[in-house]
Motif scaffolding. Structure first.
Motif, PDB file in Angstrom:
ATOM      1  N   GLU A 253      -7.567   5.644   1.739  1.00  0.00           N
ATOM      2  CA  GLU A 253      -7.401   4.657   2.801  1.00  0.00           C
ATOM      3  C   GLU A 253      -7.412   3.238   2.251  1.00  0.00           C
ATOM      4  O   GLU A 253      -6.600   2.389   2.672  1.00  0.00           O
ATOM      5  CB  GLU A 253      -8.490   4.811   3.853  1.00  0.00           C
ATOM      6  N   LEU A 254      -8.304   2.968   1.307  1.00  0.00           N
ATOM      7  CA  LEU A 254      -8.356   1.619   0.718  1.00  0.00           C
ATOM      8  C   LEU A 254      -7.067   1.299  -0.022  1.00  0.00           C
ATOM      9  O   LEU A 254      -6.563   0.176   0.055  1.00  0.00           O
ATOM     10  CB  LEU A 254      -9.564   1.502  -0.218  1.00  0.00           C
ATOM     11  N   ARG A 255      -6.531   2.287  -0.736  1.00  0.00           N
ATOM     12  CA  ARG A 255      -5.264   2.060  -1.443  1.00  0.00           C
ATOM     13  C   ARG A 255      -4.121   1.881  -0.455  1.00  0.00           C
ATOM     14  O   ARG A 255      -3.191   1.091  -0.689  1.00  0.00           O
ATOM     15  CB  ARG A 255      -4.984   3.216  -2.400  1.00  0.00           C
ATOM     16  N   LEU A 256      -4.164   2.606   0.666  1.00  0.00           N
ATOM     17  CA  LEU A 256      -3.140   2.454   1.706  1.00  0.00           C
ATOM     18  C   LEU A 256      -3.179   1.047   2.297  1.00  0.00           C
ATOM     19  O   LEU A 256      -2.130   0.411   2.496  1.00  0.00           O
ATOM     20  CB  LEU A 256      -3.350   3.497   2.801  1.00  0.00           C
ATOM     21  N   ILE A 257      -4.367   0.572   2.590  1.00  0.00           N
ATOM     22  CA  ILE A 257      -4.501  -0.793   3.128  1.00  0.00           C
ATOM     23  C   ILE A 257      -3.899  -1.807   2.169  1.00  0.00           C
ATOM     24  O   ILE A 257      -3.151  -2.706   2.574  1.00  0.00           O
ATOM     25  CB  ILE A 257      -5.983  -1.106   3.405  1.00  0.00           C
ATOM     26  N   ASP A 258      -4.206  -1.654   0.899  1.00  0.00           N
ATOM     27  CA  ASP A 258      -3.667  -2.581  -0.112  1.00  0.00           C
ATOM     28  C   ASP A 258      -2.154  -2.460  -0.219  1.00  0.00           C
ATOM     29  O   ASP A 258      -1.443  -3.462  -0.304  1.00  0.00           O
ATOM     30  CB  ASP A 258      -4.333  -2.288  -1.454  1.00  0.00           C
ATOM     31  N   ALA A 259      -1.659  -1.227  -0.176  1.00  0.00           N
ATOM     32  CA  ALA A 259      -0.210  -1.010  -0.307  1.00  0.00           C
ATOM     33  C   ALA A 259       0.566  -1.581   0.866  1.00  0.00           C
ATOM     34  O   ALA A 259       1.752  -1.934   0.729  1.00  0.00           O
ATOM     35  CB  ALA A 259       0.073   0.492  -0.439  1.00  0.00           C
ATOM     36  N   LEU A 260      -0.067  -1.670   2.042  1.00  0.00           N
ATOM     37  CA  LEU A 260       0.620  -2.149   3.242  1.00  0.00           C
ATOM     38  C   LEU A 260       0.550  -3.664   3.427  1.00  0.00           C
ATOM     39  O   LEU A 260       1.137  -4.188   4.380  1.00  0.00           O
ATOM     40  CB  LEU A 260       0.051  -1.460   4.487  1.00  0.00           C
ATOM     41  N   GLN A 261      -0.121  -4.374   2.545  1.00  0.00           N
ATOM     42  CA  GLN A 261      -0.214  -5.824   2.708  1.00  0.00           C
ATOM     43  C   GLN A 261       1.156  -6.509   2.685  1.00  0.00           C
ATOM     44  O   GLN A 261       1.392  -7.448   3.449  1.00  0.00           O
ATOM     45  CB  GLN A 261      -1.153  -6.424   1.665  1.00  0.00           C
ATOM     46  N   PRO A 262       2.103  -6.096   1.823  1.00  0.00           N
ATOM     47  CA  PRO A 262       3.447  -6.698   1.922  1.00  0.00           C
ATOM     48  C   PRO A 262       4.116  -6.458   3.262  1.00  0.00           C
ATOM     49  O   PRO A 262       4.846  -7.319   3.769  1.00  0.00           O
ATOM     50  CB  PRO A 262       4.213  -6.014   0.781  1.00  0.00           C
ATOM     51  N   VAL A 263       3.875  -5.276   3.872  1.00  0.00           N
ATOM     52  CA  VAL A 263       4.441  -5.010   5.201  1.00  0.00           C
ATOM     53  C   VAL A 263       3.809  -5.939   6.230  1.00  0.00           C
ATOM     54  O   VAL A 263       4.501  -6.487   7.100  1.00  0.00           O
ATOM     55  CB  VAL A 263       4.213  -3.535   5.589  1.00  0.00           C
TER      56      VAL A 263
END
Length: 337
Positions: A6-16
């Motif tokens: 989940e933490l990696r998902l949050i980070d990955a979605l910051q550009p979105v």
């Protein structure tokens, strides 16, 4: 699933998140909502009615911005937060990059496949560029003008966009007249002493520069972010002729361009390098514009028979990268007409 997903998902979605937020801020400005609520708390229903918007959708849009802390939304009342109010001066950057170039970034893959250039909204590019120039290029050109032997009586702005740049220069004195040349130029001017011509710069200069006449020593030609366009669309020879032709008709030519240094770590480690110049460099790969280095432009000026009177950069309080450069040119003695 591991604990860290989940933490990696949050980070990955910051550009979105950033993509959606840039669109949201742009439409906050372009919709007229910003102006309506800038003066203080307002009723969402009343604002929506004034702008002829759907009230429920307007409320949903404002709720999105409230979650990002740009507005507060309490019941039917909306107001700008301090963070939202602080956005006002930076509207032109959103008009340029989001309004003018949003469609450009959607076409990256097609351009990589060689399917021509990416498109852009030329009108919004002009509006955004002129608005940004109030902070960087306009003061820069004023500094170049201080290097003239005498104040100009007239200014010809080649590639004038919506005309606000030229109007700003002419309005400084009240005695200077101006001609703005651009395919997207306004049909009429609201400013006294300023008129517009809807034309490409090279065609205009070709028609108006008399090779048998002496340059008008009281006239300044201006090419702000124009040579990059002509270079990609018409080639180096056309830029040489444009510079040469501008100096046939005018005593001096002021040029503003951006130094092309996308592979320079010093630039890319700079905060503004990543926030602005990195996407700016990318969009120039995709569109009918070609950035070049300072050395390139200086060699081209020499080929065109131009002599550099002065070189200046943008006020470091606005942009400390030194990438936006202004040149004041005049003809070399004995240069061919």
């Amino acid at each position: 699933m591991d604990e860290g997903f989940e933490l990696r998902l949050i980070d990955a979605l910051q550009p979105v998140r950033g993509f959606a937020l840039a669109q949201g801020i742009y439409h906050l400005f372009s919709s007229g909502l910003y102006e309506r609520i800038e003066g203080g708390p307002q009723s969402v229903r009343e604002v929506a009615a004034l702008l002829e918007f759907d009230a429920a959708r307007t409320s949903g849009f404002l709720r999105y911005l409230a979650n990002e802390n740009y507005v507060t939304l309490s019941g039917d009342t909306v107001a700008l937060t301090e963070k939202g109010r602080a956005l006002g001066p930076y509207r032109p950057w959103y008009e340029l990059l989001v309004g003018g170039y949003a469609e450009t970034f959607q076409q990256v893959t097609d351009v990589l496949r060689g399917k021509g250039y990416a498109t852009r909204d030329g009108r919004l590019v002009g509006i955004g560029s002129c608005g940004m120039s109030a902070y960087d290029a306009l003061p820069l050109v004023r500094e170049l003008m201080s290097d003239l032997p005498a104040a100009p009586a007239s200014i010809v702005d080649l590639g004038c966009g919506d005309g606000t740049f030229l109007t700003g220069l002419v309005g400084d004195s009240g005695t200077v007249t101006g001609i703005g040349v651009d395919p997207y130029a306004p049909e009429e001017s609201a400013a006294e002493g300023v008129r517009f011509v809807r034309s490409g710069a090279t065609d205009y200069v070709r028609r108006s520069a008399d090779p048998d006449a002496e340059p008008d020593a009281q006239q300044l030609c201006l090419a702000a972010f124009l040579l990059q366009e002509v270079l990609e669309q018409e080639g180096r020879g056309a830029v040489v002729e444009l510079v040469r032709g501008a100096l046939r008709r005018s005593g001096h030519l002021a040029v503003v361009e951006v130094d092309h240094r996308p592979a320079d770590p010093q630039v890319m480690r700079h905060g503004l390098g990543l926030a602005y110049y990195n996407p700016y460099y990318l969009l120039h790969v995709l569109t009918e514009q070609r950035l070049e280095t300072e050395r390139f432009w200086q060699d081209l000026f020499d080929e065109a028979g131009a002599r550099m009177v002065s070189r200046r950069v943008v006020d470091p309080r606005v942009d400390s990268t030194g990438l936006e450069v202004g040149y004041l040119l005049t003809r070399q003695e004995g240069a061919a007409r």
